[in-house]
Design a protein around this motif. Sequence first.
Motif, PDB file in Angstrom:
ATOM      1  N   GLY A 283       0.885  -1.147  -0.010  1.00  0.00           N
ATOM      2  CA  GLY A 283      -0.051   0.080  -0.017  1.00  0.00           C
ATOM      3  C   GLY A 283       0.662   1.288   0.183  1.00  0.00           C
ATOM      4  N   PRO A 284       0.394   2.514  -0.468  1.00  0.00           N
ATOM      5  CA  PRO A 284      -1.054   2.595  -0.961  1.00  0.00           C
ATOM      6  C   PRO A 284      -0.875   2.021  -2.458  1.00  0.00           C
ATOM      7  N   MET A 285      -2.082   1.474  -2.915  1.00  0.00           N
ATOM      8  CA  MET A 285      -2.278   0.877  -4.196  1.00  0.00           C
ATOM      9  C   MET A 285      -2.313   2.014  -5.390  1.00  0.00           C
ATOM     10  N   ASN A 286      -1.920   1.752  -6.544  1.00  0.00           N
ATOM     11  CA  ASN A 286      -2.258   2.268  -7.644  1.00  0.00           C
ATOM     12  C   ASN A 286      -3.193   1.406  -8.320  1.00  0.00           C
ATOM     13  N   ARG A 287      -4.401   1.283  -8.160  1.00  0.00           N
ATOM     14  CA  ARG A 287      -5.363   0.440  -8.646  1.00  0.00           C
ATOM     15  C   ARG A 287      -5.183   0.797 -10.591  1.00  0.00           C
ATOM     16  N   GLY A 288      -5.100  -0.250 -10.945  1.00  0.00           N
ATOM     17  CA  GLY A 288      -5.179  -0.188 -12.676  1.00  0.00           C
ATOM     18  C   GLY A 288      -3.617   0.078 -13.117  1.00  0.00           C
ATOM     19  N   LEU A 289      -2.616   0.232 -12.337  1.00  0.00           N
ATOM     20  CA  LEU A 289      -1.362   0.290 -12.686  1.00  0.00           C
ATOM     21  C   LEU A 289      -0.825  -0.817 -12.196  1.00  0.00           C
ATOM     22  N   GLU A 290      -0.415  -1.288 -11.163  1.00  0.00           N
ATOM     23  CA  GLU A 290       0.442  -2.438 -10.748  1.00  0.00           C
ATOM     24  C   GLU A 290      -0.461  -3.515 -10.297  1.00  0.00           C
ATOM     25  N   ILE A 291      -1.646  -3.336 -10.021  1.00  0.00           N
ATOM     26  CA  ILE A 291      -2.608  -4.189  -9.796  1.00  0.00           C
ATOM     27  C   ILE A 291      -4.103  -4.002  -9.972  1.00  0.00           C
ATOM     28  N   SER A 292      -4.902  -4.457 -10.628  1.00  0.00           N
ATOM     29  CA  SER A 292      -6.321  -4.412 -11.073  1.00  0.00           C
ATOM     30  C   SER A 292      -6.996  -4.616  -9.797  1.00  0.00           C
ATOM     31  N   ALA A 293      -8.139  -3.887  -9.720  1.00  0.00           N
ATOM     32  CA  ALA A 293      -9.453  -3.911  -9.018  1.00  0.00           C
ATOM     33  C   ALA A 293      -9.797  -5.358  -8.422  1.00  0.00           C
ATOM     34  N   ALA A 294      -9.867  -5.976  -9.466  1.00  0.00           N
ATOM     35  CA  ALA A 294     -10.355  -7.324  -9.362  1.00  0.00           C
ATOM     36  C   ALA A 294      -9.523  -8.368  -8.510  1.00  0.00           C
ATOM     37  N   ALA A 295      -8.131  -8.064  -8.859  1.00  0.00           N
ATOM     38  CA  ALA A 295      -7.016  -8.873  -8.070  1.00  0.00           C
ATOM     39  C   ALA A 295      -6.935  -8.344  -6.570  1.00  0.00           C
ATOM     40  N   ALA A 296      -6.857  -7.034  -6.464  1.00  0.00           N
ATOM     41  CA  ALA A 296      -7.127  -6.336  -5.127  1.00  0.00           C
ATOM     42  C   ALA A 296      -8.042  -6.753  -4.253  1.00  0.00           C
ATOM     43  N   ASP A 297      -9.397  -6.914  -4.825  1.00  0.00           N
ATOM     44  CA  ASP A 297     -10.558  -7.347  -3.911  1.00  0.00           C
ATOM     45  C   ASP A 297     -10.797  -8.767  -3.946  1.00  0.00           C
ATOM     46  N   HIS A 298      -9.954  -9.495  -4.498  1.00  0.00           N
ATOM     47  CA  HIS A 298     -10.122 -10.844  -4.620  1.00  0.00           C
ATOM     48  C   HIS A 298      -9.910 -11.475  -3.366  1.00  0.00           C
ATOM     49  N   GLU A 299     -10.709 -12.657  -2.889  1.00  0.00           N
ATOM     50  CA  GLU A 299     -10.643 -13.382  -1.647  1.00  0.00           C
ATOM     51  C   GLU A 299      -9.140 -13.853  -1.166  1.00  0.00           C
ATOM     52  N   ARG A 300      -8.244 -14.143  -2.295  1.00  0.00           N
ATOM     53  CA  ARG A 300      -6.942 -14.619  -1.900  1.00  0.00           C
ATOM     54  C   ARG A 300      -6.156 -13.175  -1.721  1.00  0.00           C
ATOM     55  N   SER A 301      -6.485 -12.055  -1.872  1.00  0.00           N
ATOM     56  CA  SER A 301      -5.968 -11.073  -1.634  1.00  0.00           C
ATOM     57  C   SER A 301      -5.901 -10.544   0.049  1.00  0.00           C
ATOM     58  N   VAL A 302      -4.516 -10.552   0.647  1.00  0.00           N
ATOM     59  CA  VAL A 302      -4.678 -10.320   1.957  1.00  0.00           C
ATOM     60  C   VAL A 302      -4.145  -8.888   2.362  1.00  0.00           C
ATOM     61  N   ILE A 303      -4.325  -8.074   1.461  1.00  0.00           N
ATOM     62  CA  ILE A 303      -3.971  -6.700   1.527  1.00  0.00           C
ATOM     63  C   ILE A 303      -4.579  -5.961   2.713  1.00  0.00           C
ATOM     64  N   VAL A 304      -5.682  -6.213   3.309  1.00  0.00           N
ATOM     65  CA  VAL A 304      -6.467  -5.373   4.117  1.00  0.00           C
ATOM     66  C   VAL A 304      -5.904  -6.100   5.590  1.00  0.00           C
ATOM     67  N   GLU A 305      -5.818  -7.312   5.445  1.00  0.00           N
ATOM     68  CA  GLU A 305      -5.105  -8.075   6.610  1.00  0.00           C
ATOM     69  C   GLU A 305      -3.962  -7.547   6.919  1.00  0.00           C
TER      70      GLU A 305
END
Lengths: 336, 226
Positions: A283-305
């Motif tokens: 973090g902080p993420m550049n959504r759409g640049l290094e990570i797509s929103a679909a990947a960032a919000d996927h259940e296998r993403s642990v970014i919030v944790e």
Amino acid sequence: MKHLLTTQGLAKDDAILLLDTAAQMAATQSRENKKLPTLRGRTVVNLFYEDSTRTRISFETAAKRLSADVINFSAKGSSVSKGESLKDTALTLHAMGADAVVVRHSASGAAHQLAHAGWLDAGVLNAGDGMHQHPTQALLDAFTIRRHLVGGVGHDGRGADTSAGADLAGLRVAIVGDVLHSRVARSNVYLLHTLGAEVTLVAPPTLVPVGVETWPCRVSYHLDKTLEQWQPDAVMMLRVQRERMSGGSGAFFPSPMEYSRKFGFDAHRLAVLPDHAVVLHPGPMNRGLEISAAAADHERSVIVEQVANGVAVRMAALYLLLSGEVSENTDERTAP
Amino acid sequence: MSPGSRMPASSTTPAGAPAGPSTAPSSGPDRTVLGEADISRALTRIAHEVVERNRGAADVVLLGIPTRGVQLARRLAERLAQIEPSFDGEFGTLDVTMYRDDLRRQPTRAVGQTVLPGSLGGTVDDKVVVLVDDVLFSGRTIRAALDALNDLGRPRVVQLAALVDRGHRELPIRADYVGKNLPTSRTERVRVRLADVDGVPDSVVISPTASGSPSGPASDQDGGER
């Protein structure tokens, strides 16, 4: 442990002690009363020469949950903008009786200087120095990886963590993106290697630093090939640090679109990974640049944790640096 | 403190040498005051006392204080389950490291685990909590335990079970259930050895401190050695 400045040279036992302590700290954070009396009466100074929201808030939360007093010092609007040197600021903090100083600075080595120049007798925690190190970030990444891939907490992160005392032996971690400007990557390479994991850095050649061949890791220029052939257990995406790229955003790669196509992480690339794999981002993420929103919000993403684990890891670091300090000093003095 | 970290160190202290007639003149021989059978009988009696005092074991929650208190709590829970079929045999652990009053006077301690029995839903509200520890000495560990417990809820009653009470209290704390009262000198060292922690047969041993120096008023260690 008196200071936490770098993960390079951090002993494996100390690293595992930090992770195990963080696990106990995390357990206390699910209680109704999250506050512990452990560091009552100690003073922690957040000394931030660079902009930071999450790291500063994370350290502040960690210190407050341990009942320490927190003083925030940011360079903007302070004596630093009037030209005060790091040394004079340190002497001021010493005079005020700081027990620990959490420092972020744009100069690599600032934390080391603060710890070893004799200006302060407080413990120093490096919260990011230039393009050098950010040890608590690497520790929280390792803690998150260990919980999920060794401790078996499940995708929602709520299962029992059975990884106490374990290292990361045999796990494969791909660190993808702007390695050149990333202290997160440097800290992670050394820590993950110490803990027994294999690391591959994936980046365009322009964003790989000179001297990378001396790091304990492999380097790849092809994200798809690495994901398909190497099958990493964890993928750590790095932020493209536009603020450190002088000469406009085009200086290191032709266009953001091309970077995103070749090195951005999306749901398609996620599908290539093994089923247990997790996705991290400091973090902080550049959504759409290094990570797509679909990947960032996927259940296998642990970014919030990762953010929640950051508080536990910083509590562990503050506890281990501050709790036994006085007696360690006296032991040294009274030793025959 | 975690079971693996500091335990081995405590078994290699000078006083751990086997007792014999050839011991150094400054330190007398170790005395074994409780053997395996004595400890077993004491725990069975304590289990009966817990049931008697609380008229059953309906709301009883056993919490062991690491490290050896946990094993004692486990054994007490087994016995309670035999006496009172309604008792589910569960027990928990209560780590007091972060609540100690001597954190700044001791080397950094590793933080241990606090685990409540799963059936409680994360709180000890309105329960009868029985704290279980191996040696009751200064009382400072128990003071820390009471603080730690306070952060987990509001028990109806808190009681204390100790395998050994060796006296020399520094705080107004007493045990409700005592395996054995041991009159000791402050300079002596009381060590509890449990098979499932130390890998040797259960025993309680008194030995004179090797150097002859008192271990100090704040030395209410969380090992089996006091």
